[in-house]
Design a protein around this motif. Structure first.
Motif, PDB file in Angstrom:
ATOM      1  N   UNK A  86       0.835  -1.197   0.000  1.00 29.06           N
ATOM      2  CA  UNK A  86       0.000   0.000   0.000  1.00 29.06           C
ATOM      3  C   UNK A  86       0.876   1.256   0.000  1.00 29.06           C
ATOM      4  N   UNK A  87       0.596   2.169  -0.968  1.00 29.28           N
ATOM      5  CA  UNK A  87       1.372   3.407  -1.076  1.00 29.28           C
ATOM      6  C   UNK A  87       0.463   4.641  -1.134  1.00 29.28           C
ATOM      7  N   UNK A  88      -0.822   4.449  -0.925  1.00 32.00           N
ATOM      8  CA  UNK A  88      -1.727   5.599  -0.944  1.00 32.00           C
ATOM      9  C   UNK A  88      -1.918   6.158  -2.342  1.00 32.00           C
ATOM     10  N   UNK A  89      -1.846   7.480  -2.459  1.00 31.52           N
ATOM     11  CA  UNK A  89      -2.107   8.133  -3.749  1.00 31.52           C
ATOM     12  C   UNK A  89      -0.824   8.423  -4.528  1.00 31.52           C
ATOM     13  N   UNK A  90       0.260   7.742  -4.184  1.00 29.80           N
ATOM     14  CA  UNK A  90       1.535   8.008  -4.859  1.00 29.80           C
ATOM     15  C   UNK A  90       1.449   7.771  -6.366  1.00 29.80           C
ATOM     16  N   UNK A  91       0.721   6.731  -6.772  1.00 29.40           N
ATOM     17  CA  UNK A  91       0.603   6.462  -8.212  1.00 29.40           C
ATOM     18  C   UNK A  91      -0.084   7.612  -8.933  1.00 29.40           C
ATOM     19  N   UNK A  92      -1.104   8.184  -8.321  1.00 32.65           N
ATOM     20  CA  UNK A  92      -1.819   9.299  -8.941  1.00 32.65           C
ATOM     21  C   UNK A  92      -0.942  10.551  -8.976  1.00 32.65           C
ATOM     22  N   UNK A  93      -0.137  10.751  -7.936  1.00 29.67           N
ATOM     23  CA  UNK A  93       0.768  11.898  -7.921  1.00 29.67           C
ATOM     24  C   UNK A  93       1.844  11.730  -8.987  1.00 29.67           C
ATOM     25  N   UNK A  94       2.335  10.499  -9.156  1.00 28.82           N
ATOM     26  CA  UNK A  94       3.388  10.246 -10.143  1.00 28.82           C
ATOM     27  C   UNK A  94       2.905  10.498 -11.563  1.00 28.82           C
ATOM     28  N   UNK A  95       1.619  10.311 -11.823  1.00 30.66           N
ATOM     29  CA  UNK A  95       1.113  10.513 -13.187  1.00 30.66           C
ATOM     30  C   UNK A  95       1.265  11.963 -13.629  1.00 30.66           C
ATOM     31  N   UNK A  96       1.205  12.905 -12.696  1.00 26.83           N
ATOM     32  CA  UNK A  96       1.282  14.317 -13.059  1.00 26.83           C
ATOM     33  C   UNK A  96       2.641  14.690 -13.634  1.00 26.83           C
ATOM     34  N   UNK A  97       3.681  13.945 -13.287  1.00 25.13           N
ATOM     35  CA  UNK A  97       5.036  14.242 -13.773  1.00 25.13           C
ATOM     36  C   UNK A  97       5.535  13.231 -14.793  1.00 25.13           C
TER      37      UNK A  97
END
Length: 335
Positions: A86-97
Motif C-alpha cells: 500500500x502506497x496511498x495516492x503516490x501512483x496518482x501523484x506520479x502521473x502528473x510528472x
C-alpha cells in the motif's frame, strides 16, 4: 312481516330456500387475493432472476470485481510477483510528472478530435446515399458492414500494407493524380491522420444505424417542407438532422469512448512483434501506454491508477455530451 308481491302472485324477494344456480356461492377468505398476487409476483421475480443469473454472475466475476480490485491496486505498488504494498495516492501523484503519460494523453485527444467528426460525417454521407439506393440498398448494406467483421489485428496489418510510404496502395493511388504521398508509417506528423483514415474502414455499423433513423423520418415532414419552398439543404437542416439527432448522438458518444480507448490497430501496426522499425511516440496512445506499464514493465499499481484516470475522463466527457444533448437532440416524445 309481509312482503310485496308482483302481479301474478310472484314475490319480489328471492326465495332464500333455494340455492343459486350452479351451487352455493362461497366468498373467498379475507386477504386470499392479495396473497395470491404476491405469490405470483415472487414467482415472476424468481423466474426473471433465474434467466438473468448467467449475465449477473458474469458481470460480478468479470467486471464488477476486477474494477473494485483495480481500485485497490491503484493505491499499491504491485509487480505481480510480490504482494501488493500500500502506497496511498503516490501512483496518482506520479502521473502528473510522467511525460510519456502526458504524451499519450495528447496523442489520444488529437486522435479522438480528428476521428470522431470525420467518422460521423462519412457514416452520415454513406447512409444518405444508401437511403436513395432503392432495392439495391440491401446489397450495399452488406458490403459496407462486412469490414466491421474484420479482426482489429488484421486491420493493423492492412494499415501497414495500404499506407506504406514506398509501395503502399494509398500512395500509389495518389501518385496517379500527381500527388506525392507522405510517409504515413514513419513521419510523426502523418501517423495519427493515417490511423484516422484507417479507422473509417469500420464505419459500416454506424451507417446501418443512421440508415434506419433516416427511414423512420416521416415523409409528411418533407412534403410540408417542399410546399413551403424548402430546398435540399433547408430540408436537411430543419427536418433530417433534427429527426435523426438521437441516432447521431448515440454514434458520437459511442465513438468518442472507442476513440479514447483505441488500442488494437495502433498496437499491431507500431508496437507488435517485428514492428520495432516503425515504432515511434506519435502512435503511443493512452491505452497502449497503460498496457505497457501493466504487462511489459509489470507496474500493475500504476497501470490501475491510469485505468481509473481514463474512466474518470470518459465519464466527464460523456456527462458534458449529455448536458449539451438536451439542447441539440430532439426526441419525438418530447413536448
Amino acid at each position: 312481516m309481509t312482503t310485496a308481491t308482483r302481479p301474478g302472485g310472484i314475490s319480489s324477494q328471492p326465495d332464500d330456500s333455494k340455492p343459486p344456480v350452479g351451487g352455493a356461492r362461497v366468498a373467498p377468505p379475507t386477504g386470499a387475493a392479495p396473497r395470491n398476487r404476491a405469490r405470483a409476483r415472487r414467482r415472476n421475480l424468481l423466474s426473471a432472476l433465474l434467466f438473468l443469473s448467467p449475465w449477473m454472475i458474469g458481470f460480478l466475476v468479470f467486471t464488477a470485481w476486477p474494477m473494485i480490485y483495480s481500485a485497490y491496486l491503484s493505491l499499491t505498488d504491485y509487480d505481480v510477483i510480490n504482494n501488493p504494498e500500500f502506497v496511498g495516492i503516490e501512483n496518482y501523484v506520479a502521473m502528473a510528472s510522467d511525460e510519456k503519460l502526458l504524451l499519450a494523453l495528447g496523442n489520444t485527444a488529437f486522435f479522438a478530435l480528428l476521428q470522431v467528426p470525420l467518422y460521423v460525417v462519412v457514416s452520415l454521407g454513406l447512409a444518405l446515399l444508401l437511403d436513395r439506393a432503392g432495392r439495391a440498398s440491401g446489397f450495399y448494406r452488406t458490403v459496407f458492414f462486412l469490414p466491421k467483421m474484420t479482426p482489429p489485428v488484421a486491420v493493423g496489418v492492412l494499415f501497414l500494407l495500404l499506407f506504406n510510404g514506398s509501395n503502399g496502395i494509398v500512395n500509389g493511388a495518389l501518385g496517379l493524380v500527381g500527388i506525392d504521398g507522405p510517409s504515413w508509417t514513419t513521419d510523426p506528423n502523418w501517423v495519427k491522420p493515417g490511423l484516422v483514415l484507417m479507422s473509417l474502414w469500420t464505419v459500416g455499423a454506424s451507417v446501418i444505424i443512421l440508415l434506419a433513423a433516416l427511414r423512420n423520418v416521416p415523409k409528411e415532414l418533407y412534403e410540408s417542407a417542399q410546399l413551403d419552398g424548402a430546398g435540399f439543404w433547408r430540408q436537411a437542416t430543419s427536418v433530417t438532422l433534427p429527426m435523426i439527432s438521437p441516432a447521431l448522438f448515440f454514434i458520437i458518444v459511442v465513438n468518442t469512448i472507442a476513440a479514447l480507448q483505441t488500442f488494437d490497430e495502433a498496437y499491431t501496426a507500431f508496437f507488435g512483434a517485428g514492428n520495432s522499425t516503425y515504432s515511434n511516440d506519435a502512435a503511443l496512445f493512452y491505452v497502449i501506454y497503460l498496457f505497457q506499464q501493466a504487462f511489459e514493465f509489470l507496474n500493475m499499481g500504476y497501470a490501475s491508477a491510469m485505468a481509473w484516470l481514463l474512466f474518470l475522463v470518459i465519464m466527464v466527457i460523456t456527462a458534458i455530451q449529455l448536458v449539451v444533448s438536451r439542447r441539440l437532440v430532439y426526441y419525438e416524445g418530447d413536448r
